[in-house]
Design a protein around this motif. Structure first.
Motif, PDB file in Angstrom:
ATOM      1  N   THR A 138       1.581  19.731   6.597  1.00 23.28           N
ATOM      2  CA  THR A 138       1.868  18.790   7.918  1.00 23.28           C
ATOM      3  C   THR A 138       1.215  17.408   7.716  1.00 23.28           C
ATOM      4  OG1 THR A 138       0.013  19.679   8.784  1.00 23.28           O
ATOM      5  CG2 THR A 138       1.852  20.904   9.231  1.00 23.28           C
ATOM      6  N   ALA A 139       0.497  17.205   6.560  1.00 24.14           N
ATOM      7  CA  ALA A 139      -0.202  16.113   6.484  1.00 24.14           C
ATOM      8  C   ALA A 139       0.656  14.737   6.274  1.00 24.14           C
ATOM      9  CB  ALA A 139      -1.393  16.056   5.366  1.00 24.14           C
ATOM     10  N   ILE A 140       0.696  13.848   6.821  1.00 23.45           N
ATOM     11  CA  ILE A 140       1.290  12.336   6.303  1.00 23.45           C
ATOM     12  C   ILE A 140       0.182  11.246   6.797  1.00 23.45           C
ATOM     13  CG2 ILE A 140       3.628  13.052   6.790  1.00 23.45           C
ATOM     14  CD1 ILE A 140       3.285  11.742   9.739  1.00 23.45           C
ATOM     15  N   PHE A 141       0.779  10.226   6.191  1.00 26.65           N
ATOM     16  CA  PHE A 141      -0.287   8.924   6.076  1.00 26.65           C
ATOM     17  C   PHE A 141       0.113   8.319   7.519  1.00 26.65           C
ATOM     18  CE2 PHE A 141      -0.419   9.718   1.650  1.00 26.65           C
ATOM     19  CZ  PHE A 141      -2.072   9.193   1.243  1.00 26.65           C
ATOM     20  N   SER A 142      -1.035   7.696   8.040  1.00 24.53           N
ATOM     21  CA  SER A 142      -0.696   6.669   9.265  1.00 24.53           C
ATOM     22  C   SER A 142      -0.073   5.597   8.732  1.00 24.53           C
ATOM     23  CB  SER A 142      -2.057   6.368   9.869  1.00 24.53           C
ATOM     24  OG  SER A 142      -1.867   5.078  10.398  1.00 24.53           O
ATOM     25  N   ARG A 143       0.951   4.797   9.420  1.00 22.70           N
ATOM     26  CA  ARG A 143       1.196   3.511   9.203  1.00 22.70           C
ATOM     27  C   ARG A 143       0.237   2.440   9.260  1.00 22.70           C
ATOM     28  NH1 ARG A 143       6.749   4.516   9.127  1.00 22.70           N
ATOM     29  NH2 ARG A 143       7.285   6.415  10.455  1.00 22.70           N
ATOM     30  N   GLY A 144      -0.863   2.683   9.831  1.00 21.12           N
ATOM     31  CA  GLY A 144      -1.758   1.819   9.765  1.00 21.12           C
ATOM     32  C   GLY A 144      -2.604   1.864   8.470  1.00 21.12           C
ATOM     33  N   ARG A 156       0.883  -1.073   0.087  1.00 19.90           N
ATOM     34  CA  ARG A 156       0.073   0.059  -0.149  1.00 19.90           C
ATOM     35  C   ARG A 156       0.918   1.096  -0.056  1.00 19.90           C
ATOM     36  NH1 ARG A 156      -4.010  -2.568   4.890  1.00 19.90           N
ATOM     37  NH2 ARG A 156      -4.861  -4.057   3.512  1.00 19.90           N
ATOM     38  N   VAL A 157       0.641   2.236  -1.117  1.00 19.04           N
ATOM     39  CA  VAL A 157       1.498   3.242  -1.382  1.00 19.04           C
ATOM     40  C   VAL A 157       0.582   4.394  -1.176  1.00 19.04           C
ATOM     41  CG1 VAL A 157       3.064   4.579  -2.761  1.00 19.04           C
ATOM     42  CG2 VAL A 157       3.109   1.975  -2.575  1.00 19.04           C
ATOM     43  N   GLY A 158       0.950   5.262  -0.140  1.00 14.31           N
ATOM     44  CA  GLY A 158       0.180   6.653  -0.105  1.00 14.31           C
ATOM     45  C   GLY A 158       0.782   7.718  -0.954  1.00 14.31           C
ATOM     46  N   ILE A 159       0.077   8.634  -1.630  1.00 14.64           N
ATOM     47  CA  ILE A 159       0.535   9.649  -2.246  1.00 14.64           C
ATOM     48  C   ILE A 159      -0.188  10.893  -1.824  1.00 14.64           C
ATOM     49  CG2 ILE A 159       0.561  10.630  -4.648  1.00 14.64           C
ATOM     50  CD1 ILE A 159       1.642   7.908  -4.975  1.00 14.64           C
ATOM     51  N   GLY A 160       0.681  11.720  -1.283  1.00 15.88           N
ATOM     52  CA  GLY A 160       0.256  13.084  -0.558  1.00 15.88           C
ATOM     53  C   GLY A 160       0.864  14.146  -1.182  1.00 15.88           C
ATOM     54  N   GLY A 161       0.232  15.269  -0.655  1.00 18.00           N
ATOM     55  CA  GLY A 161       0.888  16.769  -1.138  1.00 18.00           C
ATOM     56  C   GLY A 161      -0.058  17.515  -1.121  1.00 18.00           C
ATOM     57  N   PRO A 162       0.169  19.068  -1.617  1.00 18.18           N
ATOM     58  CA  PRO A 162      -0.524  19.894  -1.618  1.00 18.18           C
ATOM     59  C   PRO A 162      -1.538  19.970  -2.714  1.00 18.18           C
ATOM     60  CG  PRO A 162       1.389  20.920  -1.116  1.00 18.18           C
ATOM     61  CD  PRO A 162       1.599  19.404  -1.632  1.00 18.18           C
ATOM     62  N   GLY A 180     -15.344  13.846   4.514  1.00 19.72           N
ATOM     63  CA  GLY A 180     -16.046  14.744   5.573  1.00 19.72           C
ATOM     64  C   GLY A 180     -15.309  16.101   5.764  1.00 19.72           C
ATOM     65  N   CYS A 181     -14.835  16.908   4.594  1.00 16.85           N
ATOM     66  CA  CYS A 181     -13.878  17.863   4.697  1.00 16.85           C
ATOM     67  C   CYS A 181     -12.828  17.919   5.326  1.00 16.85           C
ATOM     68  CB  CYS A 181     -14.824  19.066   5.172  1.00 16.85           C
ATOM     69  SG  CYS A 181     -16.516  19.378   4.505  1.00 16.85           S
ATOM     70  N   CYS A 182     -12.044  16.874   5.989  1.00 16.69           N
ATOM     71  CA  CYS A 182     -11.057  16.771   6.529  1.00 16.69           C
ATOM     72  C   CYS A 182      -9.854  15.669   5.841  1.00 16.69           C
ATOM     73  CB  CYS A 182     -11.212  16.113   8.025  1.00 16.69           C
ATOM     74  SG  CYS A 182     -11.990  17.476   8.913  1.00 16.69           S
ATOM     75  N   PRO A 183      -9.393  15.977   4.942  1.00 17.17           N
ATOM     76  CA  PRO A 183      -8.530  15.143   4.111  1.00 17.17           C
ATOM     77  C   PRO A 183      -7.300  14.599   4.992  1.00 17.17           C
ATOM     78  CG  PRO A 183      -8.185  17.433   3.093  1.00 17.17           C
ATOM     79  CD  PRO A 183      -9.586  17.390   4.098  1.00 17.17           C
ATOM     80  N   HIS A 184      -6.793  15.371   5.800  1.00 15.06           N
ATOM     81  CA  HIS A 184      -5.643  14.881   6.374  1.00 15.06           C
ATOM     82  C   HIS A 184      -6.158  14.032   7.661  1.00 15.06           C
ATOM     83  CE1 HIS A 184      -7.129  18.714   8.613  1.00 15.06           C
ATOM     84  NE2 HIS A 184      -6.753  17.953   9.813  1.00 15.06           N
ATOM     85  N   THR A 185      -7.424  14.273   8.350  1.00 13.93           N
ATOM     86  CA  THR A 185      -7.900  13.289   9.130  1.00 13.93           C
ATOM     87  C   THR A 185      -8.108  12.002   8.760  1.00 13.93           C
ATOM     88  OG1 THR A 185      -9.232  15.143  10.301  1.00 13.93           O
ATOM     89  CG2 THR A 185      -9.855  12.847  10.935  1.00 13.93           C
ATOM     90  N   ALA A 186      -8.505  11.758   7.589  1.00 13.51           N
ATOM     91  CA  ALA A 186      -8.837  10.631   6.885  1.00 13.51           C
ATOM     92  C   ALA A 186      -7.773   9.635   6.615  1.00 13.51           C
ATOM     93  CB  ALA A 186      -9.542  10.745   5.574  1.00 13.51           C
ATOM     94  N   ILE A 187      -6.437  10.412   6.404  1.00 16.05           N
ATOM     95  CA  ILE A 187      -5.325   9.522   6.058  1.00 16.05           C
ATOM     96  C   ILE A 187      -4.382   9.323   7.288  1.00 16.05           C
ATOM     97  CG2 ILE A 187      -5.122  10.141   3.650  1.00 16.05           C
ATOM     98  CD1 ILE A 187      -2.678  12.051   4.428  1.00 16.05           C
ATOM     99  N   ARG A 188      -4.730  10.206   8.659  1.00 16.15           N
ATOM    100  CA  ARG A 188      -3.759   9.995   9.609  1.00 16.15           C
ATOM    101  C   ARG A 188      -4.726   9.717  11.024  1.00 16.15           C
ATOM    102  NH1 ARG A 188      -1.330  15.831  10.806  1.00 16.15           N
ATOM    103  NH2 ARG A 188      -3.326  16.069  11.526  1.00 16.15           N
ATOM    104  N   ASP A 189      -5.422  10.597  11.413  1.00 13.86           N
ATOM    105  CA  ASP A 189      -5.895  10.472  12.886  1.00 13.86           C
ATOM    106  C   ASP A 189      -7.236   9.212  12.715  1.00 13.86           C
ATOM    107  OD1 ASP A 189      -5.151  13.001  14.121  1.00 13.86           O
ATOM    108  OD2 ASP A 189      -5.398  13.295  11.835  1.00 13.86           O
TER     109      ASP A 189
END
Lengths: 249, 227, 218
Positions: free
Chosen positions: B132-138, B30-36, B91-100
Motif C-alpha cells: 500500500t506504500a506510495i510516494f507523496s507527490r511532494g 526526483r524519482v522514487g523507488i518503492g516496493g516490498p 523511525g521504524c515507519c518507512p511508509h510514513t517517511a515517503i508518504r505522510d
C-alpha cells in the motif's frame, strides 16, 4: 561563625576570594591577594594555589562563596586540598557553594577541585560560573561521588556556566540523587556512582568521541572548534579517571 | 582573503536555508523507488547509477536500514562517491517517511541537490514496505514500484496503490520465476490490467545491463520534464 | 491546533528522543522503565525545550541579534554535537513544513537565521505566528517530547499502546505543574532559562549518532 557541636548554631555564610596576577614571563602565577573567612583557608603551594577547609563545611544551611580573579597574562592553577564531604547537618536544610571566576586578557585558569562527596540526606548546590575574556583559556574539572561506600547519595545539583567574551559556551545544570526525576535511568547517570566533567577552552577540539571503558561511559564533546566538554560516568573514581584519560587526545 | 575579511552578507547567503524551489524551476528530476523487502530496490538503484552516471549527475537518498556495508555496496555497485549518497532514518515507519511525513526525506533531497548544484537525477529509495506504500507527490516527480517473481505471482492481481498507481512497475527476478513456480506472463498481464496503460517492465538484475530498459525510461522522464 | 497533531509533516516520527539508545542498552525494557525515562527526560531536556519555546513565543518581531543570543544560549545547553545537529535538522524540517501554513515577522526572522534554527525556537515562532501564548508553546513542546518518547518505545519494544497512553497521561499530569513557569520563561533573560540536562543523555546521544543501521535520527 558556627560552633558545629551546637545544634542551634547558625549556618556558615563563608566567603573567600583569590586574585592571581602575573609576575612577569618567568612567574605567571602569583597570589596577588586573598581573603578568607572560615571555612576557607587559601595558600600558595609552589605553582598551585590551594583552598583548604578550616572547618567542617558545607553542612545543611551553609552558603559559601568563592571569587577567583585571574588578571591579565596570569596563569592560575587552583585546586582544593581534600575531598569535600557534604553533610546534611542538624536541620537537613539545603546548602550551597558558589564559585565565580573571571579570567582576563591572555590569562588562563586551571580549576581542578578534589571530588565532592554527597552524603545521604544532604541537599547541596554547587554553582560555578567562569567569565573568560575573548583571549582567555581555561580548564575546569568537577568531580562528584554519589554517596559514601554502600550508602545512597543525597541530592546534589551541579550548575556550570562558562562564557567567553560575553557569549555562553557551556551551560549545564544537572541534579543527582535517588529522588530526582529519571533517577537510575540513562536520562540521569544510570547506576553510576562517580561523575567527572571537564571543560577545556583553548584546545584543538577535533572530532567527538565516545567510549565504553570498564563499566564507564565517557564522551569527548566539542562545543566549538577550541572548546570541549568531557563527561564521564562510572562505578568509582579510579575507573572513571582511567576512562577519561583514555579518551584524551 | 583572510576569513575576517569575508563580507558578512556572504555568510548569510551561504548558510541561509535554500528557498524551496518549485518543481518547475528545479533542475533535478526526483524519482522514487518503492516496493516490498527483497524485491531488488537497492540493486535497481545501483544498476541505474552505474548505467547513467556518465551522462547524468545523480544523487541517492536511501531509506533502507543502512549500514556502512550497505553504503559500501551501493558505492561499489554505483561507483557513486560517498557524498552523493545519504541515508535517512525513518523511525521504524518507512511508509510514513515517503508518504505522510516527508520532512526528513525532503530535507535530505534538498540538502544534496543544493550541495551538488548540478543534479539531474535524484533517486529516493524507500525502505522495504507493504503493497500500500506510495510516494507523496511532494517528495518525488515520478515513482517506480518494484515487485519480484519470488514474492508470489498473485501480487499484481491483488493490486494496491503501489502496483496500480506507480508511473512504472518493474517485475524483477524473472530469471527466478521457473524455480519458484511463478508465471511471469500472468504477472505481466494482471499488472497491465490494473494499470490503465502505464508501463510494466520485466527485469533480471543479475548484471547491471538488466536495468537498461528502466534506465531508458528514466532518461525519457527527464527529457519530458525538460521540454 | 495543527502544530500539536502528530501527523503534522515535520519529521517528528524520526526522533526517538534517546529511546533507541536506551532500549539498546536495556535501560528501557517495559512500561515501568519507560515511565522512569519519560519523567526524567521531561524534567531535563524537556524543560529546557519548553522554556526556549515559550520564550520565543513571547517575541513579536525579534532582531537577528536577539535570535543570535537565543541560538547560542540553547547551543550551550546541548553538549553533544550529534544532538545539536539533530535539533537544527528538526528545526529546518519544521520550518519548511510550517511555512506553508503560518507566516509573520517572527517566522521571517527565524528563517533568515545565520545557522538553521533549533527545533524549539522554530516551534515557538510558529506558536507566536499562530496567535498562541507562551503557555501554549510550553505545553506543545512537552507534548512533542512525550509523543516522541512513547511512540518510539511502542515501535521498538512492541509495548501495548493502551498502557503506554496511560503512562503518558500520568506523567503528563506532573508536567502540568511546571506550566506555571511558562510566564516566567517568557519574560526572563535567556541566560537564566533552565539548563537542566543529564551526562548520559549527552554521551549516549553522541554514540547513537554514529551507529550503523539506526532507525531514528536521535
Amino acid at each position: 561563625m558556627g560552633r558545629r557541636s551546637d545544634c542551634c548554631a547558625s549556618p556558615v555564610k563563608g566567603h573567600g576570594s583569590i586574585v592571581v596576577a602575573s609576575g612577569g614571563p618567568t612567574c605567571r602565577s602569583t597570589l596577588h591577594s586573598s581573603y578568607s573567612e572560615p571555612p576557607f583557608s587559601i595558600r600558595q603551594c609552589g605553582e598551585r594555589i590551594l583552598v583548604a577547609a578550616s572547618a567542617a563545611a558545607p553542612v545543611g544551611g551553609d552558603a559559601l562563596t568563592l571569587d577567583i580573579a585571574v588578571l591579565t597574562g596570569a596563569h592560575a592553577n587552583i585546586g582544593t586540598v581534600a575531598s569535600t564531604i557534604v553533610l546534611p547537618g542538624p536541620t537537613g536544610a539545603p546548602s550551597r557553594m558558589s564559585t565565580r571566576c573571571t579570567v582576563g586578557v591572555d590569562a588562563h585558569l586551571e580549576w581542578v577541585g578534589e571530588p565532592t562527596v554527597s552524603v545521604i540526606g544532604s541537599d547541596h548546590t554547587i554553582t560555578t560560573t567562569v567569565d573568560l575574556d575573548q583571549s582567555a583559556t581555561c580548564r575546569v574539572v568537577e568531580e562528584v561521588s554519589l554517596g559514601r561506600s554502600d550508602e545512597l547519595s543525597g541530592r546534589l545539583r551541579l550548575v556550570l556556566r562558562i562564557e567567553r567574551g560575553g557569549r555562553p559556551l557551556v551551560h549545564h545544570d544537572e541534579t543527582f540523587g535517588p529522588n530526582v526525576a529519571g533517577s537510575g535511568s540513562v536520562v540521569s547517570v544510570g547506576d553510576a556512582r562517580h561523575v567527572v566533567s571537564e571543560v577545556l577552552v583553548g584546545v584543538d577540539a577535533g572530532q567527538s568521541r565516545v567510549t565504553m571503558f570498564e563499566g564507564c561511559r565517557v564522551g569527548w564533546l566539542p562545543v566549538a572548534d577550541d572548546v570541549v566538554m568531557m563527561l564521564g560516568v562510572g562505578p568509582n573514581r579510579p575507573a572513571v579517571r582511567a576512562a577519561v584519560a583514555s579518551i584524551r587526545p | 582573503m583572510p576569513p575576517h575579511d569575508i563580507p558578512h552578507d556572504n555568510f548569510l547567503q551561504d548558510s541561509a536555508p535554500p528557498d524551496r524551489v518549485g518543481a518547475t524551476a528545479r533542475r533535478a528530476v526526483r524519482v522514487g523507488i518503492g516496493g516490498p523487502v527483497g524485491s531488488g530496490k537497492t540493486t535497481l538503484v545501483g544498476s541505474l547509477c552505474a548505467l547513467l552516471r556518465d551522462e547524468l549527475s545523480i544523487v541517492v537518498v536511501t531509506n533502507d536500514i543502512f549500514t556502512s556495508e550497505d553504503a559500501d555496496a551501493l558505492r561499489n555497485a554505483a561507483a557513486l562517491p560517498t557524498e552523493r549518497i545519504v541515508a535517512v532514518q525513518t523511525g521504524c515507519c518507512p511508509h510514513t517517511a515517503i508518504r505522510d511525513d516527508i520532512a526528513a526525506n525532503l530535507d535530505a533531497v534538498e540538502q544534496l541537490e543544493t550541495l551538488h548544484g548540478d543534479v539531474d537525477l535524484t533517486l529516493v529509495e524507500s525502505g522495504g514496505d507493504n503493497l500500500t506504500a506510495i510516494f507523496s507527490r511532494g517528495l518525488v516527480d515520478v515513482q517506480v514500484f518494484v515487485l519480484d517473481t519470488a514474492g508470489g505471482d498473485d501480487v499484481p492481481r491483488k493490486g494496491g496503490p503501489g502496483v496500480a498507481m506507480a508511473d512504472l512497475l518493474v517485475i524483477n527476478k524473472v530469471d527466478l520465476a521457473q524455480y519458484v513456480g511463478s508465471d511471469v506472463n500472468q504477472m505481466l498481464s494482471d499488472a497491465r490490467d490494473r494499470r490503465d496503460g502505464r508501463p510494466v517492465i520485466p527485469t533480471s538484475l543479475v548484471d547491471q545491463s538488466g536495468a537498461r530498459e528502466v534506465a531508458e525510461w528514466v532518461v525519457a522522464q527527464i527529457a519530458a520534464r525538460r521540454q | 491546533m495543527m502544530l500539536i497533531d502528530g501527523r503534522f509533516p515535520a519529521g517528528g516520527h524520526t526522533n526517538s528522543a534517546g529511546v533507541e539508545a536506551a532500549v539498546r542498552i536495556g535501560d528501557i525494557r517495559d512500561d515501568a522503565t519507560l515511565e522512569r525515562y519519560l519523567r526524567g527526560r521531561l524534567a531535563t531536556t524537556g524543560r529546557v525545550d519548553a522554556a526556549f519555546c515559550a520564550h520565543v513565543a513571547a517575541l513579536a518581531n525579534p532582531t537577528d541579534a536577539v535570535l543570535g543570543v537565543i541560538d547560542s544560549e540553547y547551543s550551550a545547553r546541548m553538549l553533544s554535537p550529534q544532538l545539536r545537529d539533530a535539533s537544527r535538522r528538526f528545526g529546518r524540517q519544521l520550518l519548511r513544513a510550517g511555512s506553508t501554513v503560518w507566516s509573520g515577522p517572527i517566522v521571517d526572522a527565524v528563517a533568515r537565521s545565520q545557522s538553521d534554527a533549533h527545533q524549539p525556537v522554530v516551534l515557538g515562532a510558529f506558536v507566536a505566528a499562530a496567535g498562541g501564548t507562551p503557555d501554549n508553546a510550553a505545553a506543545l513542546s512537552f507534548h512533542h517530547l512525550a509523543a516522541a518518547v512513547t511512540s518510539a518505545a511502542i515501535r521498538l519494544l512492541g509495548l501495548d499502546p493502551m498502557t503506554v497512553a496511560a503512562v503518558q497521561a500520568r506523567v503528563g499530569c506532573e508536567v502540568d505543574q511546571w506550566m506555571v513557569d511558562a510566564e516566567l520563561w517568557a519574560t526572563s533573560p535567556v541566560a537564566e532559562l533552565p539548563a537542566c540536562g543529564g551526562s548520559l543523555t549527552e554521551i549516549l546521544a553522541e554514540d547513537h549518532g554514529r551507529w550503523d543501521a539506526r532507525l531514528f535520527v536521535a
